[in-house]
Scaffold this active site. Sequence first.
Site, short mmCIF file in Angstrom:
data_model
loop_
_atom_site.label_atom_id
_atom_site.label_comp_id
_atom_site.label_asym_id
_atom_site.label_seq_id
_atom_site.Cartn_x
_atom_site.Cartn_y
_atom_site.Cartn_z
N ARG A 74 0.84 -1.20 0.00
CA ARG A 74 0.00 0.00 0.00
C ARG A 74 0.87 1.25 0.00
NH1 ARG A 74 -3.69 -1.48 5.11
NH2 ARG A 74 -1.71 -2.44 5.71
N GLU A 116 -6.06 5.01 13.73
CA GLU A 116 -7.00 4.10 14.38
C GLU A 116 -7.71 4.68 15.59
OE1 GLU A 116 -3.03 3.22 16.39
OE2 GLU A 116 -3.73 3.64 14.35
N TYR A 128 -1.22 4.67 10.64
CA TYR A 128 -1.59 3.72 11.68
C TYR A 128 -0.41 3.54 12.61
CZ TYR A 128 -5.74 2.29 9.01
OH TYR A 128 -6.94 2.27 8.35
N ASP A 135 -3.03 -6.64 15.27
CA ASP A 135 -2.41 -5.31 15.29
C ASP A 135 -2.43 -4.70 16.69
OD1 ASP A 135 -1.39 -4.73 12.74
OD2 ASP A 135 -3.40 -4.37 11.95
N LYS A 174 1.40 1.96 7.30
CA LYS A 174 1.73 1.16 8.47
C LYS A 174 2.60 1.96 9.45
CE LYS A 174 0.69 -2.21 9.52
NZ LYS A 174 -0.51 -2.48 10.37
N HIS A 182 -0.98 1.79 16.27
CA HIS A 182 -1.25 0.61 17.11
C HIS A 182 -0.20 0.49 18.21
CE1 HIS A 182 -4.34 -0.72 14.31
NE2 HIS A 182 -3.48 -0.62 13.32
#
Length: 372
Positions: free
Chosen positions: A15, A118, A94, A270, A75, A96
């Site tokens: 991505r 998120e 993101y 995740d 990511k 996490h």
Amino acid sequence: MIIGVPKEIKNHEYRVGMVPASVRELINHGHEVIVETNAGIGIGFTDQDYVDAGASIINQASDVFAQAEMIVKVKEPQAVERAMLREGQILFTYLHLAPDLPQTEDLIKSKAICIAYETVTDDFGGLPLLAPMSEVAGRMSIQAGAQALEKSNAGRGMLLGGVPGVEPAKVVIIGGGMVGNNAAQMAVGMGADVVVLDRNTNVLRKLDAQFGNKVKAIYSTADALEKHVLDADLVIGGVLIPGAAAPKLVTKEHIKNMKPGAAIVDVAIDQGGCIETSKATTHAEPTYIVDDVVHYCVANMPGAVPRTSTFALNNATLPYILQIANKGHVQALLDNKHLLNGLNVIDGQVTCQSVAENLGFEYVDPAVALIN
């Protein structure tokens, strides 16, 4: 503002933080976009596509990080990327953080402004930047689970939907939110026997209204969870506590007593996973076996369908990228309480309460941290 888009470097991550159409929007608002060479190649976009949209192509990630005022990724930054962050730089991706102490420590040390997709919220109690990837991961979980059940992958050798005269596989989905709902759609479509467990009666009513008798919507107690997990051929872990580590609902003892060759797909990996025996895997080696149960715990599942995932993510993130770029991070965050909820770390302070509680850091209110 100068916005940088580096090439993703996590294992089998194809991505990209921004597609050319998103770049063009930022250029039209008077901003500058720099893109690392081949950043979009995994979804079929060439450097020339980005140049045509108005971006400049940069040969090395280090130069993207050095020049950009805001980094837009998909990511969480890997260790080598975290080392390139600098004080006052905006990171929008993101993160996490709750199960990831090393990353959190590095982001604190960097003194960067770290906004996590998120934990951005909306007026309806949802997580609009997590939702598109939850949709993708939920649907993919059934595909992955179906493969894990194949005998060549050490599974039970079952077809999810069975065939006339042969019972279908039993799919148990833990959590009826975005992941669970999309998993249920796919499992029902493939003809499986589907059970969804959740503790929110409104979620259960929604599932009942949506699927009728095609899905058994069950209130999740310890007894119900154990009963259905032990009887399952495939278990999907789709539990989410925003910003926090996922609770370990399926225990080692459950795993020991599951059917030999049963499969688990832990979409919550995740956030640390909701299966006690889960550990993060990659697309290169997606599964492993514990007590004859196949575990699929890929931490970036949507990366396997990067074109669909990238467009879905860009549709959600672009309005927020524009807000930050147009107003600057301080005004954008103060003007939008939901975007402010996405602020996890700033100037060495942890501003997400769930992350602070999970990892033992002092929590600082994001609005206070922002203006001090």
